[in-house]
Design a protein around this motif. Structure first.
Motif, PDB file in Angstrom:
ATOM      1  N   GLN A 146       0.825  -1.202   0.000  1.00  0.00           N
ATOM      2  CA  GLN A 146       0.000   0.000   0.000  1.00  0.00           C
ATOM      3  C   GLN A 146       0.861   1.254   0.000  1.00  0.00           C
ATOM      4  OE1 GLN A 146      -2.588  -0.742   3.418  1.00  0.00           O
ATOM      5  NE2 GLN A 146      -4.349  -0.803   2.046  1.00  0.00           N
ATOM      6  N   ALA A 150       0.916   4.105  -2.920  1.00  0.00           N
ATOM      7  CA  ALA A 150       0.641   5.498  -2.601  1.00  0.00           C
ATOM      8  C   ALA A 150       1.680   6.420  -3.230  1.00  0.00           C
ATOM      9  CB  ALA A 150       0.605   5.697  -1.085  1.00  0.00           C
ATOM     10  N   GLY A 165      -6.762  13.019  -6.046  1.00  0.00           N
ATOM     11  CA  GLY A 165      -7.740  12.143  -5.411  1.00  0.00           C
ATOM     12  C   GLY A 165      -7.746  10.732  -5.945  1.00  0.00           C
ATOM     13  N   ALA A 166      -6.815  10.409  -6.845  1.00  0.00           N
ATOM     14  CA  ALA A 166      -6.719   9.034  -7.340  1.00  0.00           C
ATOM     15  C   ALA A 166      -6.460   8.089  -6.171  1.00  0.00           C
ATOM     16  CB  ALA A 166      -5.606   8.927  -8.378  1.00  0.00           C
ATOM     17  N   ASP A 167      -7.089   6.934  -6.207  1.00  0.00           N
ATOM     18  CA  ASP A 167      -7.095   6.006  -5.071  1.00  0.00           C
ATOM     19  C   ASP A 167      -5.938   5.003  -5.151  1.00  0.00           C
ATOM     20  OD1 ASP A 167      -7.660   4.330  -2.986  1.00  0.00           O
ATOM     21  OD2 ASP A 167      -9.659   3.758  -3.680  1.00  0.00           O
ATOM     22  N   ASP A 169      -5.358   2.442  -3.209  1.00  0.00           N
ATOM     23  CA  ASP A 169      -5.843   1.082  -2.978  1.00  0.00           C
ATOM     24  C   ASP A 169      -6.377   0.467  -4.268  1.00  0.00           C
ATOM     25  OD1 ASP A 169      -5.157   1.115  -0.328  1.00  0.00           O
ATOM     26  OD2 ASP A 169      -7.151   1.664   0.387  1.00  0.00           O
ATOM     27  N   ARG A 170      -7.102   1.263  -5.050  1.00  0.00           N
ATOM     28  CA  ARG A 170      -7.584   0.765  -6.326  1.00  0.00           C
ATOM     29  C   ARG A 170      -6.414   0.464  -7.255  1.00  0.00           C
ATOM     30  NH1 ARG A 170     -11.541   4.599  -8.152  1.00  0.00           N
ATOM     31  NH2 ARG A 170     -13.045   3.350  -6.987  1.00  0.00           N
ATOM     32  N   THR A 209     -10.885   5.801 -14.132  1.00  0.00           N
ATOM     33  CA  THR A 209     -11.618   5.886 -12.864  1.00  0.00           C
ATOM     34  C   THR A 209     -11.180   7.053 -12.017  1.00  0.00           C
ATOM     35  OG1 THR A 209     -10.058   4.400 -11.764  1.00  0.00           O
ATOM     36  CG2 THR A 209     -11.952   3.392 -12.825  1.00  0.00           C
TER      37      THR A 209
END
Length: 210
Positions: A146, A150, A165-167, A169-170, A209
């Motif tokens: 993770q 990040a 704001g891109a995730d 975790d995704r 996304t």
């Protein structure tokens, strides 16, 4: 006939018995025990694994094992934690595709390691009954990765390749998830160009996304 403990034998004066705890822990014995654990887990699984079986494979007495770990659970948790500490290196290729492709290259090697391909699937079953195993596996499979994801996402945002704001975790799911499924669950060979295509797909999905 009782097997001689190589550490005790090496450290005990001939005329008297060494006091408890006086033996020096030999690194070669420790390495032999760790190798034996992998072999024992692959052969019989965690549930049937025993300190006796580990000691027999390592060519040492049970005392040598208990001197280092209090139980087979603590021994396995130590090995999984050591594997987790190796982690995935943070790539800095200068592009999102390059970073993801570099992660996939390293991850594909890591997922072929005996811990990932043989030991962890068995321990996932045991984690239902042993929360300590679940925590160790989480650290091995998720926590470190993770942090890497990040960094990759943050740098991609700074370059303008991904929106704020891109995730992460995704991103991790898209990068490692398909590879884990292919190598550990299905245990299939990777077709030529698979990692390149998977990296392109992950980049496209992340951009779509956000």
């Amino acid at each position: 006939m009782t097997k001689t403990d190589p550490e005790t034998a090496a450290n005990r004066p001939p005329s008297r018995r060494a006091p408890a705890g006086a033996a020096v822990l030999r690194e070669d014995v420790t390495d032999a025990i760790r190798a034996a654990v992998f072999e024992e887990l692959a052969a019989v699984g965690f549930a049937r694994m025993s300190i006796e079986g580990i000691a027999r494979r390592a060519g040492v007495g049970k005392t040598a094992v208990y001197r280092r770990w209090k139980s087979k659970l603590s021994l396995v948790l130590d090995l999984v934690s050591a594997f987790a500490e190796q982690g995935l290196p943070v790539p800095h290729t200068g592009s999102l595709y390059g970073d993801i492709r570099a992660l996939l290259a390293v991850a594909s090697l890591a997922l072929r390691h005996p811990i990932a391909s043989q030991v962890i699937p068995d321990l996932l079953v045991e984690s239902v009954r042993h929360p300590e195993i679940a925590d160790a596996i989480k650290a091995a499979l998720l926590d470190g990765q993770q942090g890497v994801a990040a960094v990759v996402v943050r740098e991609a945002v700074e370059r303008g390749e991904l929106p704020p704001g891109a995730d992460p975790d995704r991103a991790l799911d898209l990068i490692v998830g398909p590879l884990y499924w292919r190598l550990v669950v299905v245990k299939g060979a990777l077709p030529k160009g698979y990692l390149d295509d998977l990296a392109k797909s992950a980049v496209a999905a992340l951009k779509a996304t956000g």
